[in-house]
Structures are given as structure tokens and as C-alpha cells.
Enzyme design. Structure first.
Site, PDB file in Angstrom:
ATOM      1  N   CYS A 134      12.283-125.623  30.943  1.00  0.00           N
ATOM      2  CA  CYS A 134      13.361-126.083  30.057  1.00  0.00           C
ATOM      3  C   CYS A 134      14.656-125.334  30.337  1.00  0.00           C
ATOM      4  O   CYS A 134      14.816-124.178  29.928  1.00  0.00           O
ATOM      5  CB  CYS A 134      12.931-125.893  28.607  1.00  0.00           C
ATOM      6  SG  CYS A 134      14.223-126.312  27.421  1.00  0.00           S
ATOM      7  N   CYS A 137      16.661-124.315  27.247  1.00  0.00           N
ATOM      8  CA  CYS A 137      16.105-123.151  26.543  1.00  0.00           C
ATOM      9  C   CYS A 137      16.393-121.857  27.309  1.00  0.00           C
ATOM     10  O   CYS A 137      16.736-120.840  26.713  1.00  0.00           O
ATOM     11  CB  CYS A 137      14.588-123.260  26.393  1.00  0.00           C
ATOM     12  SG  CYS A 137      13.973-124.871  25.968  1.00  0.00           S
ATOM     13  N   ASP A 138      16.215-121.881  28.605  1.00  0.00           N
ATOM     14  CA  ASP A 138      16.160-120.623  29.353  1.00  0.00           C
ATOM     15  C   ASP A 138      17.273-120.399  30.368  1.00  0.00           C
ATOM     16  O   ASP A 138      17.377-119.298  30.929  1.00  0.00           O
ATOM     17  CB  ASP A 138      14.803-120.532  30.088  1.00  0.00           C
ATOM     18  CG  ASP A 138      13.639-120.544  29.110  1.00  0.00           C
ATOM     19  OD1 ASP A 138      13.812-120.021  27.990  1.00  0.00           O
ATOM     20  OD2 ASP A 138      12.568-121.077  29.447  1.00  0.00           O
TER      21      ASP A 138
END
Ligand code: NAP
Length: 318
Positions: A134, A137-138
Site C-alpha cells: 500500500c 499507507c507506507d
């Protein structure tokens, strides 16, 4: 007979938010935890984009907090994975771990989707330590670092483009020469000077040192030679699979398996069965959007139990 007003399948942000709302509506929901309690967020480390946590929060902590919040209002949890359901019966029959049976007047399906993984050496161990599924997200953790994105579809292009905001260089690794992505996405990626290409290369192994990713080993499909692409982040973007196999086709899904819901609510093709989170959303796939649909599903279910929910499947046009 173990009959409940409301049974919720899954404990990601969608299921747990639904549990909080259903519990606060005095429905005493039973929540079936699934094989991976807490869902995909338990596989990530820090979450910096869930509103309300200015310093960020660890994925497992966020899920633990949501669970405690649901328990506080009377939600009960049962550990296990749903193996089958019978939606032709009323109440619905839910079978967990192939043996335990529960009966439900209404049901919320929030079993999520799983990112497809490559299944190569070093991959699982490095998940959350350099391997991610993701970018939203990261990506932020890879500022000025080299990143590899695996995949040749729209997701891979989108992830790679997003990651160029942070990375010093992003290399797209794809197993064929031709990309699967739409032309517009391909063009956008090709026009971005930070994106490099390693086409016709099959990933072989994720390389790590001291619990940090240092590269991705690939095999060139033309000459069979292996080499290591240096990178501190390996983003795998080869698609997601919604967890709907246990439904046995009793709820209408799209061709991939995502549950279809009536526009503007969370009702599925079966009256009294609602769906929320990644199992019905292939587009946004965020913790906050999943939580939002979880809230909506619980409110729809409450109305259904009151006899006040209008199930207008014709709105889907199907
Ligand atoms: P996808 O279209 O199925 O593409 C998956 C890619 O991963 C393919 O290139 C495939 O290679 C590769 N792949 C699969 N298994 C692999 C393996 N084991 N090893 C190496 N490579 C592997 O999936 P997606 O990109 O997630 O897209 C899913 C759907 O969402 C599509 O309809 C897409 O258009 C849509 N989507 C749209 C957008 C957008 O428009 N902004 C963004 C994201 C997704 P092969 O090509 O060789 O099979």
C-alpha cells in the site's frame, strides 16, 4: 439455537466500526474475528493518515482500540473464520471453522480483501519492514529512497506514480514486455522521469539485511540471468482478491468477487445482508473509508431490524 440479531463477519476497520455502532444500538452483535483478526492493518506498522492521531498510530494498536471500544458497548467476539453461510434460511446460518454454527437475523459482511503476494523468498518476513502492498499507507517512509514496484496493471502504475512524490527513483518490475495497464496510466508513468523500467523480469527473492530490505532479485526472461535491483522499499501491486469465496455465490458479486451493494446504501442482493469495507470497495481501500462504510452498514442493519429499510435492488440496474 444460538440466534443473534446481528452477526458481523470480519474485524478490520469496517467490521469493528460496524460492531461499535451496532453495539451502541443495543443489538449485542456477535463478531466473527476471521483468520487475521484486525485485518490488513495489522500487517502494517505506523498509520499516519487515520484522522485523530496527529503523531500517527501503529496499525495493531488502532485495531485493538477499535475492538475495545466495541466490547465496551457489548459486542461479543468469536475467534475463527467463517467457512460457509446459508442465506436461503431465515435466520441465516453462519458456520465457523466448519463446525460451530450461529444463526443471524441480519448479517454484515466485512471480510475484506487480501493483497495478492508474489510468494517469493524473503517476502513474508519483510512485510512491514520494507515490503508493502500500500503506497498510500507506507510511501511516506521512503523519502529520498530507491523503490521497486512490482506489477504491470493500473494499480502498479498508480502506486509508482504516487511513490515518485517521495522516492529518489521508482523502478517498475513487470514479468512481461507488454503492460496490462490502461494506456492513459502507462503514458503517465512513462512521462515521469523518476520512473525506471525493468520489463520482462520475474521477481525471484526479496533481499534484506539487518531486518531492512536492500533489493529485489529478478530474473531476466530473455537471457535467464538474475540480478539484484537495489531498493529499500518493495511495493507489490499485483492485485487484490476480495474474501468472498465462503459465500458460495449466494450474494451477487462482480466478476472479480467484490460484493455489489445498492448505490447510496450497503445492502447486498440478499435482504438483511449488508456489506462494508474492502470486500465491496475495490477503489478507495483505506482504513477510514472502510470505517465509514462500516458505520453505514450498521445503521442500515438497524433500520432493517426495525422493518424500516427499503431494499430497492433495481437501483443497481442489475
Ligand atoms: P490487474 O489489472 O489484474 O494487474 C495485475 C498485474 O500484476 C498484471 O500486470 C500481472 O501480470 C501482474 N501479476 C499478477 N500476478 C503476478 C505474479 N505472481 N508475479 C508477477 N506479476 C504478477 O490488477 P490491478 O492493477 O490491481 O487492477 C485491478 C483493477 O482495478 C483493474 O480493472 C484496473 O483497471 C483497476 N484499477 C484502476 C485504477 C485507475 O484507473 N486509476 C487504479 C488501480 C486499479 P500480467 O499482466 O503478466 O498478468
Amino acid at each position: 439455537m444460538n440466534e443473534r440479531k446481528a452477526v458481523i463477519l470480519g474485524t478490520g476497520p469496517a467490521g469493528l466500526t460496524a460492531a461499535i455502532y451496532a453495539a451502541r444500538a443495543n443489538l449485542n452483535p456477535l463478531v466473527i474475528e476471521g483468520n487475521e483478526p484486525g485485518g490488513q492493518l495489522t500487517l502494517t506498522t505506523e498509520i499516519e493518515n487515520f484522522p485523530g492521531f496527529p503523531e500517527g498510530i501503529m496499525g495493531p494498536d488502532l485495531m485493538d482500540n477499535m475492538r475495545k471500544q466495541a466490547e465496551r458497548f457489548g459486542a461479543e467476539f468469536f475467534f475463527g473464520a467463517v467457512t460457509s453461510v446459508n442465506l436461503a434460511e431465515r435466520p441465516f446460518r453462519v458456520t465457523v471453522n466448519e463446525s460451530e454454527e450461529f444463526f443471524a437475523q441480519s448479517l454484515i459482511i466485512s471480510t475484506g480483501a487480501s493483497a495478492k503476494m508474489l510468494g517469493i523468498s524473503g517476502e513474508t518476513e519483510a512485510l512491514g519492514h520494507g515490503v508493502s502492498t500500500c503506497a498510500t499507507c507506507d510511501g511516506f517512509f521512503f523519502r529520498e529512497k530507491k523503490i521497486v514496484v512490482v506489477g504491470g496493471g493500473d494499480s502498479a502504475m498508480e502506486e509508482a506514480l504516487f511513490l515518485t512524490r517521495f522516492a529518489s527513483e521508482v523502478t517498475i518490475v513487470h514479468r512481461r514486455n507488454a503492460l496490462r495497464a490502461s494506456k492513459v496510466m502507462q503514458d503517465r508513468a512513462r512521462d515521469n522521469s523518476k520512473i525506471k523500467w525493468a520489463l520482462n523480469n520475474t521477481p525471484v527473492a526479496v533481499k534484506s539485511e539487518d531486518n531492512h530490505v536492500i533489493g529485489l532479485e529478478v530474473r531476466n526472461n530473455e537471457n535467464g540471468k538474475t540480478s539484484v535491483l537495489e531498493a529499500e522499499g518493495v511495493f507489490i501491486a499485483i492485485g487484490h482478491q476480495p474474501n468472498t469465496a465462503f459465500l458460495g455465490g449466494q450474494v451477487q458479486t462482480d466478476k472479480v468477487g467484490y460484493i455489489i451493494t445498492i448505490p447510496h446504501n450497503t445492502a447486498t442482493s440478499v435482504e438483511g445482508v449488508f456489506a462494508c469495507g474492502d470486500v465491496m470497495d475495490s477503489r478507495y481501500r483505506q482504513a477510514i473509508t472502510a470505517a465509514g462504510t462500516g458505520c453505514r452498514a450498521a445503521m442500515d442493519l438497524e433500520k432493517y431490524l426495525e422493518g424500516a429499510f427499503v431494499h430497492d435492488w433495481s437501483m443497481t440496474g442489475l
